[in-house]
Design a protein around this motif. Structure first.
Motif, PDB file in Angstrom:
ATOM      1  N   ILE A  55       0.827  -1.200   0.000  1.00  0.00           N
ATOM      2  CA  ILE A  55       0.000   0.000   0.000  1.00  0.00           C
ATOM      3  C   ILE A  55       0.870   1.261   0.000  1.00  0.00           C
ATOM      4  CG2 ILE A  55      -1.797   1.273   1.260  1.00  0.00           C
ATOM      5  CD1 ILE A  55      -2.641  -1.512   0.082  1.00  0.00           C
ATOM      6  N   GLY A  56       0.517   2.201  -0.893  1.00  0.00           N
ATOM      7  CA  GLY A  56       1.182   3.493  -0.936  1.00  0.00           C
ATOM      8  C   GLY A  56       2.451   3.545  -1.763  1.00  0.00           C
ATOM      9  N   PHE A  57       3.010   2.400  -2.138  1.00  0.00           N
ATOM     10  CA  PHE A  57       4.246   2.358  -2.905  1.00  0.00           C
ATOM     11  C   PHE A  57       3.971   2.708  -4.368  1.00  0.00           C
ATOM     12  CE2 PHE A  57       7.062   0.048  -5.770  1.00  0.00           C
ATOM     13  CZ  PHE A  57       8.310   0.487  -5.345  1.00  0.00           C
ATOM     14  N   ALA A  58       4.756   3.618  -4.949  1.00  0.00           N
ATOM     15  CA  ALA A  58       4.619   3.955  -6.367  1.00  0.00           C
ATOM     16  C   ALA A  58       5.538   3.050  -7.181  1.00  0.00           C
ATOM     17  CB  ALA A  58       4.975   5.417  -6.609  1.00  0.00           C
ATOM     18  N   LEU A 118      -1.240   1.670  -5.009  1.00  0.00           N
ATOM     19  CA  LEU A 118      -2.450   1.133  -4.400  1.00  0.00           C
ATOM     20  C   LEU A 118      -2.755   1.892  -3.121  1.00  0.00           C
ATOM     21  CD1 LEU A 118      -1.874  -2.708  -4.785  1.00  0.00           C
ATOM     22  CD2 LEU A 118      -3.663  -1.348  -5.883  1.00  0.00           C
ATOM     23  N   ARG A 119      -4.033   2.238  -2.937  1.00  0.00           N
ATOM     24  CA  ARG A 119      -4.457   2.857  -1.685  1.00  0.00           C
ATOM     25  C   ARG A 119      -4.921   1.775  -0.721  1.00  0.00           C
ATOM     26  NH1 ARG A 119      -8.284   7.752  -3.521  1.00  0.00           N
ATOM     27  NH2 ARG A 119      -9.696   6.361  -2.437  1.00  0.00           N
ATOM     28  N   ALA A 120      -5.037   2.125   0.530  1.00  0.00           N
ATOM     29  CA  ALA A 120      -5.440   1.167   1.572  1.00  0.00           C
ATOM     30  C   ALA A 120      -6.814   0.561   1.299  1.00  0.00           C
ATOM     31  CB  ALA A 120      -5.409   1.838   2.940  1.00  0.00           C
ATOM     32  N   ASP A 121      -7.693   1.319   0.618  1.00  0.00           N
ATOM     33  CA  ASP A 121      -9.033   0.802   0.322  1.00  0.00           C
ATOM     34  C   ASP A 121      -9.060  -0.076  -0.924  1.00  0.00           C
ATOM     35  OD1 ASP A 121      -8.830   2.606  -1.784  1.00  0.00           O
ATOM     36  OD2 ASP A 121     -10.539   3.839  -1.170  1.00  0.00           O
ATOM     37  N   GLY A 122      -7.881  -0.339  -1.518  1.00  0.00           N
ATOM     38  CA  GLY A 122      -7.797  -1.194  -2.706  1.00  0.00           C
ATOM     39  C   GLY A 122      -7.867  -0.451  -4.025  1.00  0.00           C
ATOM     40  N   THR A 123      -8.084   0.851  -3.980  1.00  0.00           N
ATOM     41  CA  THR A 123      -8.156   1.650  -5.201  1.00  0.00           C
ATOM     42  C   THR A 123      -6.767   1.765  -5.830  1.00  0.00           C
ATOM     43  OG1 THR A 123      -9.976   2.944  -4.272  1.00  0.00           O
ATOM     44  CG2 THR A 123      -8.808   3.902  -6.150  1.00  0.00           C
TER      45      THR A 123
END
Length: 174
Positions: free
Chosen positions: A14-17, A57-62
């Motif tokens: 999560i959060g990694f580009a 990826l965001r924490a909500d899966g988006t």
């Protein structure tokens, strides 16, 4: 499965580009006739298509799309890799280096190119366009080509695209 991986193909969470990859039973082994194409790789969870799209990826899966990792553009419905135009220009015997980019937006978008010529041998713009016309589809031939003695460079030695002047007449005064 869709994931975001680092340059080694490792998912970072999560959060990694990183690069967006698509894996699963529907992913091919490669392009027909070229099974080892670099757009396909075997990752820890199976066969994957490397999209060359950057995202996170965001924490909500988006999945957040952050742009292309390469210089591929879409112009009037055609996917074009600007590096392919540059590579063909650099095949011309009087061209040392080439840089292509898009100027304008929407219906006014056009491909332009700058070339650095060999010493004492500056090709004419029309000759370069004819040369490219024999090698590339018409949609990939730049509308404008500027012939220069040298290209501006970034500190790491790459062509400084931002330092090149605008070529499209409708953009020059912008």
């Amino acid at each position: 499965r869709i994931d975001v991986v680092d340059h080694q193909g490792i998912p970072r969470g999560i959060g990694f580009a990183g690069e967006i990859v698509i894996a699963g039973a529907g992913v091919a082994k490669g392009y027909v006739g070229n099974l080892t194409h670099p757009s396909f790789a075997t990752l820890p969870w199976g066969r994957a298509y490397l999209t060359k799209d950057r995202g996170r990826l965001r924490a909500d899966g988006t999945l957040i799309f952050e742009g292309r990792m390469d210089r591929q553009i879409k112009l009037r419905g055609h996917r074009i890799e600007l590096g392919d135009i540059e590579a063909q220009l650099e095949k011309h015997p009087q061209v040392l280096q080439a840089a292509a980019r898009v100027e304008g937006e929407g219906d006014l978008a056009t491909i332009v190119a700058h070339v650095a010529h060999t010493e004492g041998h500056a090709p004419q713009e029309d000759d370069l366009r004819k040369f490219l016309g024999a090698l590339l589809p018409e949609v990939m031939v730049p509308t404008w080509i500027a012939v220069r003695a040298h290209m501006p460079q970034t500190p790491n030695g790459k062509v400084d695209l931002a330092a090149l002047p605008l070529l499209a007449p409708e953009r020059r005064d912008a």
